[in-house]
Design a protein around this motif. Structure first.
Motif, PDB file in Angstrom:
ATOM      1  N   LEU A 209      45.351  59.980  54.857  1.00  9.75           N
ATOM      2  CA  LEU A 209      45.136  59.834  56.298  1.00  9.75           C
ATOM      3  C   LEU A 209      46.445  59.743  57.083  1.00  9.75           C
ATOM      4  O   LEU A 209      46.468  60.027  58.279  1.00  9.75           O
ATOM      5  N   THR A 210      47.528  59.366  56.421  1.00 15.46           N
ATOM      6  CA  THR A 210      48.816  59.303  57.123  1.00 15.46           C
ATOM      7  C   THR A 210      49.466  60.679  57.255  1.00 15.46           C
ATOM      8  O   THR A 210      50.369  60.856  58.081  1.00 15.46           O
ATOM      9  N   HIS A 211      49.057  61.640  56.420  1.00 15.03           N
ATOM     10  CA  HIS A 211      49.668  62.986  56.431  1.00 15.03           C
ATOM     11  C   HIS A 211      51.186  62.886  56.263  1.00 15.03           C
ATOM     12  O   HIS A 211      51.945  63.597  56.922  1.00 15.03           O
ATOM     13  N   THR A 212      51.625  61.997  55.382  1.00 10.46           N
ATOM     14  CA  THR A 212      53.063  61.791  55.195  1.00 10.46           C
ATOM     15  C   THR A 212      53.561  62.651  54.039  1.00 10.46           C
ATOM     16  O   THR A 212      53.291  62.369  52.870  1.00 10.46           O
ATOM     17  N   ARG A 213      54.289  63.702  54.374  1.00 12.92           N
ATOM     18  CA  ARG A 213      54.755  64.648  53.349  1.00 12.92           C
ATOM     19  C   ARG A 213      55.806  64.038  52.440  1.00 12.92           C
ATOM     20  O   ARG A 213      55.790  64.248  51.222  1.00 12.92           O
ATOM     21  N   THR A 214      56.741  63.283  53.024  1.00 12.69           N
ATOM     22  CA  THR A 214      57.814  62.703  52.219  1.00 12.69           C
ATOM     23  C   THR A 214      57.263  61.768  51.156  1.00 12.69           C
ATOM     24  O   THR A 214      57.666  61.820  49.991  1.00 12.69           O
ATOM     25  N   ALA A 215      56.331  60.888  51.548  1.00 10.02           N
ATOM     26  CA  ALA A 215      55.753  59.950  50.588  1.00 10.02           C
ATOM     27  C   ALA A 215      54.997  60.683  49.494  1.00 10.02           C
ATOM     28  O   ALA A 215      55.065  60.305  48.314  1.00 10.02           O
ATOM     29  N   THR A 216      54.281  61.744  49.857  1.00 10.25           N
ATOM     30  CA  THR A 216      53.512  62.498  48.864  1.00 10.25           C
ATOM     31  C   THR A 216      54.429  63.187  47.864  1.00 10.25           C
ATOM     32  O   THR A 216      54.204  63.125  46.645  1.00 10.25           O
ATOM     33  N   LEU A 217      55.474  63.833  48.369  1.00  6.86           N
ATOM     34  CA  LEU A 217      56.429  64.490  47.469  1.00  6.86           C
ATOM     35  C   LEU A 217      57.156  63.468  46.601  1.00  6.86           C
ATOM     36  O   LEU A 217      57.375  63.694  45.404  1.00  6.86           O
ATOM     37  N   GLY A 218      57.534  62.337  47.210  1.00  9.16           N
ATOM     38  CA  GLY A 218      58.205  61.295  46.442  1.00  9.16           C
ATOM     39  C   GLY A 218      57.325  60.757  45.334  1.00  9.16           C
ATOM     40  O   GLY A 218      57.793  60.505  44.213  1.00  9.16           O
ATOM     41  N   LEU A 219      56.028  60.583  45.632  1.00  6.79           N
ATOM     42  CA  LEU A 219      55.086  60.115  44.626  1.00  6.79           C
ATOM     43  C   LEU A 219      54.969  61.113  43.479  1.00  6.79           C
ATOM     44  O   LEU A 219      55.053  60.742  42.296  1.00  6.79           O
ATOM     45  N   LEU A 220      54.771  62.391  43.801  1.00  3.80           N
ATOM     46  CA  LEU A 220      54.564  63.403  42.762  1.00  3.80           C
ATOM     47  C   LEU A 220      55.813  63.609  41.909  1.00  3.80           C
ATOM     48  O   LEU A 220      55.744  63.625  40.676  1.00  3.80           O
ATOM     49  N   ILE A 221      56.956  63.756  42.566  1.00  3.65           N
ATOM     50  CA  ILE A 221      58.195  63.997  41.812  1.00  3.65           C
ATOM     51  C   ILE A 221      58.603  62.749  41.043  1.00  3.65           C
ATOM     52  O   ILE A 221      59.016  62.822  39.871  1.00  3.65           O
ATOM     53  N   GLY A 222      58.482  61.590  41.684  1.00  6.65           N
ATOM     54  CA  GLY A 222      58.838  60.344  41.008  1.00  6.65           C
ATOM     55  C   GLY A 222      57.979  60.093  39.785  1.00  6.65           C
ATOM     56  O   GLY A 222      58.481  59.693  38.724  1.00  6.65           O
ATOM     57  N   PHE A 263      49.509  69.828  54.887  1.00  4.59           N
ATOM     58  CA  PHE A 263      50.958  69.735  54.800  1.00  4.59           C
ATOM     59  C   PHE A 263      51.625  70.077  56.124  1.00  4.59           C
ATOM     60  O   PHE A 263      52.604  69.442  56.532  1.00  4.59           O
ATOM     61  N   LEU A 264      51.099  71.084  56.834  1.00  2.98           N
ATOM     62  CA  LEU A 264      51.703  71.507  58.104  1.00  2.98           C
ATOM     63  C   LEU A 264      51.359  70.573  59.258  1.00  2.98           C
ATOM     64  O   LEU A 264      52.086  70.512  60.246  1.00  2.98           O
ATOM     65  N   ARG A 265      50.237  69.831  59.152  1.00  2.00           N
ATOM     66  CA  ARG A 265      49.808  68.888  60.197  1.00  2.00           C
ATOM     67  C   ARG A 265      49.671  69.552  61.559  1.00  2.00           C
ATOM     68  O   ARG A 265      49.934  68.943  62.594  1.00  2.00           O
ATOM     69  N   GLY A 266      49.327  70.836  61.587  1.00  2.00           N
ATOM     70  CA  GLY A 266      49.134  71.523  62.854  1.00  2.00           C
ATOM     71  C   GLY A 266      50.414  71.835  63.603  1.00  2.00           C
ATOM     72  O   GLY A 266      50.376  72.185  64.788  1.00  2.00           O
ATOM     73  N   GLN A 267      51.557  71.752  62.949  1.00  2.00           N
ATOM     74  CA  GLN A 267      52.831  72.005  63.608  1.00  2.00           C
ATOM     75  C   GLN A 267      53.146  73.493  63.642  1.00  2.00           C
ATOM     76  O   GLN A 267      52.692  74.263  62.798  1.00  2.00           O
ATOM     77  N   SER A 268      53.946  73.864  64.618  1.00  2.00           N
ATOM     78  CA  SER A 268      54.428  75.238  64.689  1.00  2.00           C
ATOM     79  C   SER A 268      55.490  75.455  63.619  1.00  2.00           C
ATOM     80  O   SER A 268      56.055  74.505  63.074  1.00  2.00           O
ATOM     81  N   GLN A 269      55.771  76.722  63.343  1.00  2.00           N
ATOM     82  CA  GLN A 269      56.766  77.034  62.318  1.00  2.00           C
ATOM     83  C   GLN A 269      58.143  76.502  62.714  1.00  2.00           C
ATOM     84  O   GLN A 269      58.887  75.983  61.876  1.00  2.00           O
ATOM     85  N   GLU A 270      58.468  76.586  64.006  1.00  2.00           N
ATOM     86  CA  GLU A 270      59.784  76.110  64.471  1.00  2.00           C
ATOM     87  C   GLU A 270      59.899  74.603  64.304  1.00  2.00           C
ATOM     88  O   GLU A 270      60.923  74.089  63.850  1.00  2.00           O
ATOM     89  N   ASN A 271      58.830  73.896  64.660  1.00  2.00           N
ATOM     90  CA  ASN A 271      58.856  72.433  64.545  1.00  2.00           C
ATOM     91  C   ASN A 271      58.924  72.008  63.090  1.00  2.00           C
ATOM     92  O   ASN A 271      59.586  71.027  62.736  1.00  2.00           O
ATOM     93  N   PHE A 272      58.257  72.777  62.223  1.00  2.00           N
ATOM     94  CA  PHE A 272      58.266  72.438  60.804  1.00  2.00           C
ATOM     95  C   PHE A 272      59.644  72.662  60.183  1.00  2.00           C
ATOM     96  O   PHE A 272      60.144  71.838  59.426  1.00  2.00           O
ATOM     97  N   THR A 273      60.263  73.793  60.511  1.00  2.00           N
ATOM     98  CA  THR A 273      61.576  74.099  59.933  1.00  2.00           C
ATOM     99  C   THR A 273      62.663  73.161  60.447  1.00  2.00           C
ATOM    100  O   THR A 273      63.672  72.946  59.769  1.00  2.00           O
ATOM    101  N   SER A 274      62.471  72.598  61.646  1.00  2.00           N
ATOM    102  CA  SER A 274      63.459  71.652  62.172  1.00  2.00           C
ATOM    103  C   SER A 274      63.135  70.224  61.749  1.00  2.00           C
ATOM    104  O   SER A 274      63.713  69.269  62.274  1.00  2.00           O
TER     105      SER A 274
END
Length: 416
Positions: A209-222, A263-274
């Motif tokens: 529900l938080t849609h937190t990409r960093t935490a998800t990647l950290g969990l999987l890789i860790g 993963f994208l959370r409805g963001q535009s490509q520009e907002n995602f890449t930045s």
């Protein structure tokens, strides 16, 4: 103050868990979404600072003889504190910088006092899971009480703290950390599956529900690195790894579009890449002119922002506030803990430490906190406690039995 190597006991006082909970409360912060019952920021700061003072006081009471254990981690934090005081002394960041130094001093001092009970056991892992599970319980209660306040439009419908002001990245971090630690405990049969399900399943829901990409990647890789450290010695780890890979493959194929949308959370490509605008703040920070003193020591402890915008990167936040010397000290913390973890023989304690260290290293790219009192420093403190070697048991002294004098008549009878 003496370094305790021999007087350490395997029994950890219950009050130590209370101290750890107060440290967790202190690092929750005071900024976040609007709560159901409006809480003045001054009140929240009073509660969090009071929790830290109480933690230090209780730790001192339970360790009155000031017995500590040698810890490279806390020593490097102490050096970072000294550097922070030097950088904050010119008041370039205002008197608030000195207050933050005082807070960091209490935080580091409390860790020194608790280091007496760092013995490589899972004691602090359990404290960590228990305290953050309570925090997530308050988040879930807020979501049930007021779904609108818990998932406001201001945060794009992402889950926030409705009872205590917590941001989505904070909630995602807490959920990811206790999910990873609990999964490792189950893997080594250190907890029953029912208890694990009670912790992991709700935490996974909150993380989603938080849609937190960093935490998800950290969990999987860790988790991948932690379980990988056990593969050669644990059949359960090998089975879990194979099943996880199969499940991940099926999920990637069958739910690719849903995962991409999440993963994208409805963001535009520009907002995602930045990186949601972070890259612009980072560029402005790196290109801003600096004096030699600011380059080496930074401008002093602040609110981890630049130009009124959050930095959201631990390394750049440290560069801004504690300079290149601060970056060197923080890098030394990660390198020393990681190096010690690699040198330890395979074990559950080592796997948990690897998970926490790798999670903090991954999250440092999009989250600030490695240079000041924060949950990330608590995660690394748990890792340091897991990597500490057990203190040798003190042999019980042999009681001195005085030699009994025999009466003269007894000695004569033996001769005769």
């Amino acid at each position: 103050m003496n370094t305790d190597h021999t007087a350490h006991t395997s029994h950890t006082p219950k009050i130590v868990g209370t101290v750890w909970g107060l440290l967790v409360l202190n690092t929750l912060g005071s900024a976040g979404a609007k709560t159901i019952v409006p809480l003045p920021r001054s009140l929240i700061q009073m509660v969090t600072m009071g929790a830290l003072v109480a933690a230090f006081t209780l730790a001192l009471m339970v360790n009155l003889r000031l017995r500590i254990r040698a810890s490279a981690y806390v020593f490097l934090l102490t050096m970072l504190l000294v550097e922070s005081v030097i950088s904050s002394a010119n008041l370039e960041s205002g008197f608030g910088a000195l207050f933050r130094c005082f807070r960091l001093a209490l935080f580091v001092g409390t860790l020194w006092l608790l280091s007496r009970w760092w013995d490589g056991s899972l004691t602090f892992v359990r404290h960590h899971i228990r305290m953050y599970f309570l925090v997530l319980g308050s988040v879930a209660a807020g979501a049930v009480a007021s779904p609108g306040a818990a998932m406001p439009d201001l945060y794009g419908g992402r889950l926030v703290g409705a009872l205590w002001p917590l941001t989505p990245p904070q909630i995602g971090q807490y959920a990811a950390v206790i999910i990873g630690l609990t999964a490792l405990l189950v893997l080594d049969h250190r907890t029953d599956r029912t208890s694990a399900v009670v912790v992991i399943v709700p935490s996974l829901v909150l993380l989603a529900l938080t849609h937190t990409r960093t935490a998800t990647l950290g969990l999987l890789i860790g988790l991948a690195l932690a379980i990988g450290s056990l593969i050669l010695t644990s059949a359960a780890a090998r089975r879990f790894f194979v099943r996880a890979v199969l499940c991940a493959t099926v999920a990637a194929v069958g739910f690719a579009s849903a995962l991409q949308a999440w993963f994208l959370r409805g963001q535009s490509q520009e907002n995602f890449t930045s990186l949601t605008g972070r890259a612009k703040v980072w560029h402005a920070l790196l290109t801003a002119p600096r004096t030699t003193s600011e380059y080496l020591f930074g401008v002093g402890l602040g609110d981890k922002s630049f130009g009124g915008l959050p930095i959201d990167n631990s390394w750049l936040a440290v560069y801004n506030e504690q300079g290149m010397i601060g970056i060197g000290l923080v890098a030394a913390i990660i390198i020393v803990l990681g190096g010690v973890a690699l040198l330890r023989p395979p074990s559950l304690s080592r796997a948990c430490a690897i998970f926490l260290i790798s999670y903090c290293a991954i999250a440092s790219y999009t989250e600030a906190g490695l240079g000041d009192a924060s949950p990330y420093l608590l995660h690394l403190a748990v890792a340091a406690s897991l990597l500490a070697t057990p203190a040798p048991a003190t042999p019980l002294p042999t009681p001195h039995v005085p030699r009994q004098r025999r009466p003269r008549w007894a000695r004569r009878s033996e001769v005769s």
